[in-house]
Design a protein around this motif. Structure first.
Motif, short mmCIF file in Angstrom:
data_model
loop_
_atom_site.label_atom_id
_atom_site.label_comp_id
_atom_site.label_asym_id
_atom_site.label_seq_id
_atom_site.Cartn_x
_atom_site.Cartn_y
_atom_site.Cartn_z
N ILE A 45 0.84 -1.21 0.00
CA ILE A 45 0.00 0.00 0.00
C ILE A 45 0.87 1.25 0.00
O ILE A 45 0.66 2.18 -0.80
CB ILE A 45 -0.94 0.00 1.23
CG1 ILE A 45 -1.96 -1.13 1.12
CG2 ILE A 45 -1.66 1.35 1.35
CD1 ILE A 45 -2.73 -1.39 2.39
N PHE A 46 1.85 1.29 0.88
CA PHE A 46 2.73 2.46 1.00
C PHE A 46 3.52 2.66 -0.30
O PHE A 46 3.67 3.79 -0.78
CB PHE A 46 3.69 2.26 2.18
CG PHE A 46 4.69 3.37 2.36
CD1 PHE A 46 4.31 4.57 2.91
CD2 PHE A 46 6.01 3.20 1.95
CE1 PHE A 46 5.23 5.60 3.06
CE2 PHE A 46 6.93 4.22 2.09
CZ PHE A 46 6.55 5.43 2.65
N THR A 47 4.02 1.58 -0.87
CA THR A 47 4.81 1.66 -2.10
C THR A 47 3.99 2.26 -3.24
O THR A 47 4.46 3.12 -3.99
CB THR A 47 5.32 0.26 -2.50
OG1 THR A 47 6.10 -0.29 -1.45
CG2 THR A 47 6.15 0.33 -3.77
N ILE A 48 2.75 1.81 -3.38
CA ILE A 48 1.88 2.29 -4.45
C ILE A 48 1.49 3.75 -4.23
O ILE A 48 1.43 4.55 -5.17
CB ILE A 48 0.63 1.40 -4.58
CG1 ILE A 48 1.04 0.00 -5.07
CG2 ILE A 48 -0.39 2.01 -5.52
CD1 ILE A 48 -0.06 -1.03 -5.03
N LEU A 49 1.27 4.13 -2.97
CA LEU A 49 0.84 5.50 -2.68
C LEU A 49 1.95 6.52 -2.88
O LEU A 49 1.70 7.65 -3.33
CB LEU A 49 0.32 5.59 -1.24
CG LEU A 49 -1.01 4.89 -0.95
CD1 LEU A 49 -1.36 5.02 0.53
CD2 LEU A 49 -2.13 5.46 -1.81
N VAL A 50 3.20 6.15 -2.56
CA VAL A 50 4.29 7.13 -2.63
C VAL A 50 4.94 7.23 -4.00
O VAL A 50 5.56 8.24 -4.32
CB VAL A 50 5.38 6.83 -1.56
CG1 VAL A 50 4.80 6.91 -0.17
CG2 VAL A 50 6.05 5.49 -1.81
N ARG A 296 8.67 -4.24 -7.09
CA ARG A 296 9.91 -4.80 -6.54
C ARG A 296 11.04 -3.79 -6.58
O ARG A 296 11.79 -3.62 -5.61
CB ARG A 296 10.29 -6.07 -7.31
CG ARG A 296 11.42 -6.86 -6.66
CD ARG A 296 11.66 -8.19 -7.36
NE ARG A 296 12.12 -8.02 -8.73
CZ ARG A 296 11.42 -8.36 -9.80
NH1 ARG A 296 10.19 -8.87 -9.66
NH2 ARG A 296 11.90 -8.20 -11.02
N ASN A 297 11.16 -3.08 -7.70
CA ASN A 297 12.22 -2.09 -7.83
C ASN A 297 12.02 -0.90 -6.88
O ASN A 297 12.98 -0.40 -6.29
CB ASN A 297 12.29 -1.58 -9.28
CG ASN A 297 12.82 -2.63 -10.23
OD1 ASN A 297 13.40 -3.63 -9.80
ND2 ASN A 297 12.63 -2.43 -11.52
N ILE A 299 10.45 -0.91 -3.98
CA ILE A 299 10.77 -1.36 -2.62
C ILE A 299 12.28 -1.47 -2.43
O ILE A 299 12.83 -1.04 -1.40
CB ILE A 299 10.09 -2.72 -2.32
CG1 ILE A 299 8.57 -2.56 -2.30
CG2 ILE A 299 10.56 -3.28 -0.98
CD1 ILE A 299 7.81 -3.87 -2.19
N SER A 300 12.98 -2.01 -3.44
CA SER A 300 14.44 -2.16 -3.36
C SER A 300 15.13 -0.81 -3.27
O SER A 300 16.05 -0.61 -2.47
CB SER A 300 14.96 -2.92 -4.60
OG SER A 300 14.41 -4.21 -4.66
N GLN A 301 14.66 0.15 -4.07
CA GLN A 301 15.25 1.50 -4.04
C GLN A 301 15.03 2.17 -2.68
O GLN A 301 15.93 2.81 -2.15
CB GLN A 301 14.63 2.35 -5.15
CG GLN A 301 15.07 1.95 -6.55
CD GLN A 301 14.27 2.66 -7.63
OE1 GLN A 301 13.50 3.57 -7.35
NE2 GLN A 301 14.44 2.21 -8.87
N PHE A 302 13.84 1.98 -2.13
CA PHE A 302 13.54 2.57 -0.82
C PHE A 302 14.44 1.97 0.26
O PHE A 302 15.00 2.69 1.10
CB PHE A 302 12.07 2.33 -0.47
CG PHE A 302 11.70 2.84 0.89
CD1 PHE A 302 11.52 4.19 1.13
CD2 PHE A 302 11.52 1.94 1.95
CE1 PHE A 302 11.17 4.66 2.39
CE2 PHE A 302 11.18 2.40 3.22
CZ PHE A 302 11.01 3.76 3.43
N LEU A 303 14.62 0.65 0.22
CA LEU A 303 15.47 -0.02 1.21
C LEU A 303 16.93 0.38 1.06
O LEU A 303 17.64 0.55 2.05
CB LEU A 303 15.32 -1.55 1.09
CG LEU A 303 13.95 -2.12 1.49
CD1 LEU A 303 13.92 -3.63 1.20
CD2 LEU A 303 13.67 -1.86 2.96
#
Length: 313
Positions: A45-50, A296-297, A299-303
């Protein structure tokens, strides 16, 4: 006597009978699963919203699917965790109807959302030239509105019908409440309690036919080219896997509730009852998170950014 019967205020849940020896272990495992459900769904949810690049219809629908996963599990896990710490497994009449309402709505909305996602994939792959003119912001909003409102309206009718029954019992042989089991406690059979579920099942049976129709044309279109097969594997396979998981989990419990044998052990009954509250809410976001490259990308970039900040600090 009839006044006492109609004034039923508390139900007894017998699903946890005989689990006293390992209730602490069950509490720990259940809490772990519930935390995992929140973690994986909130991540998607957070990934899609941001990420503004994830404002495509497919990701908007996926975001709502994850929100619905949290909505449905909130109707079960807090009460279940409380029961694991208590010696008395009871639920109020209003609480029972509310729990049944939330669980039924979540299951119905899950299936509705997966049907809409199937239609979205059909439009994107079978009619790519007109996809963006079909999937406008207004139409996406209307589809999401349909996903949430229709299940609530249908279940309001079912819940109101159940609430008008005169009950002659208070024992529910399950770890949570559903309208069907409350209806079985009625002193006399109710015609409305047969007609309304039949309408609901027919309505969602129509959804299933739409999904089958969509995938018939999706497979027919994709099988003719290498690029089509690649698109199918990339975006349709996760959806198909989630659809099979949700449908299988719901049918598993639904068939057993209506036609199950009393010879089945309580532990197996509990597993079948809880499966659709564990598997889809965890598997759906994980499958999409791992399979869809953009998510996936992101989330990976955020991490990676978080790691770099922690190293610098």
């Amino acid at each position: 006597m009839m006044d006492n019967i109609s004034a039923m205020t508390v139900f007894t849940l017998s699903g946890l009978n005989g689990t006293e020896k390992y209730r602490g272990y069950l509490f720990f495992v259940t809490l772990l699963f519930y935390c995992l459900i929140w973690l994986v769904n909130l991540t998607i949810i957070f990934t899609i919203l941001v990420d503004k690049n994830l404002r495509e219809p497919m990701y908007v629908f996926l975001c709502n699917l994850c929100i619905n996963g949290l909505y449905g599990t909130s109707g079960f896990y807090p009460k279940f965790l409380s029961d694991l710490l208590s010696s008395a497994h009871v639920i109020s009449y209003a609480g029972c109807l509310l729990q049944g309402f939330v669980l039924h709505v979540a299951a119905s909305a899950d299936f509705t959302m997966l049907m809409i996602m199937a239609l979205d994939r059909y439009a994107a792959i079978c009619h790519p030239l007109i996809y963006h003119s079909v999937m406008t912001k207004q139409r996406i909003s209307l589809l999401i509105f349909y996903t949430w409102i229709i299940p609530h309206l249908l279940l309001v009718l079912s819940t109101v019908s159940t609430s008008t029954l005169t009950l002659c019992g208070s024992h529910i042989p399950k770890i949570y409440c559903i309208n069907y089991l409350v209806g079985r406690l009625a002193c006399t059979p109710s015609l409305s309690n047969l007609i309304i579920p039949a309408i609901n099942y027919s309505f969602y049976g129509g959804h299933f036919i739409v999904v089958i129709w969509s995938y018939f044309y999706l497979i027919k279109t994709c099988i003719t080219s290498k690029e089509g097969r690649k698109k199918f594997m990339k975006t349709c396979l996760p959806h198909l896997f989630c659809l099979i998981t949700v449908t299988g989990s719901l049918l598993f419990d639904l068939i057993f509730v209506r036609f199950g044998s009393k010879d089945v052990s309580q532990n197996l009954q509990n597993f079948m009852a809880i499966e659709f509250l564990i598997v889809p809410p965890i598997v759906n976001p994980l499958i999409y998170g791992f399979k869809l490259t953009k998510i996936r990308n992101t989330i990976s970039q955020f991490l990676c950014r978080r790691d770099l900040k922690s190293i610098k600090s």
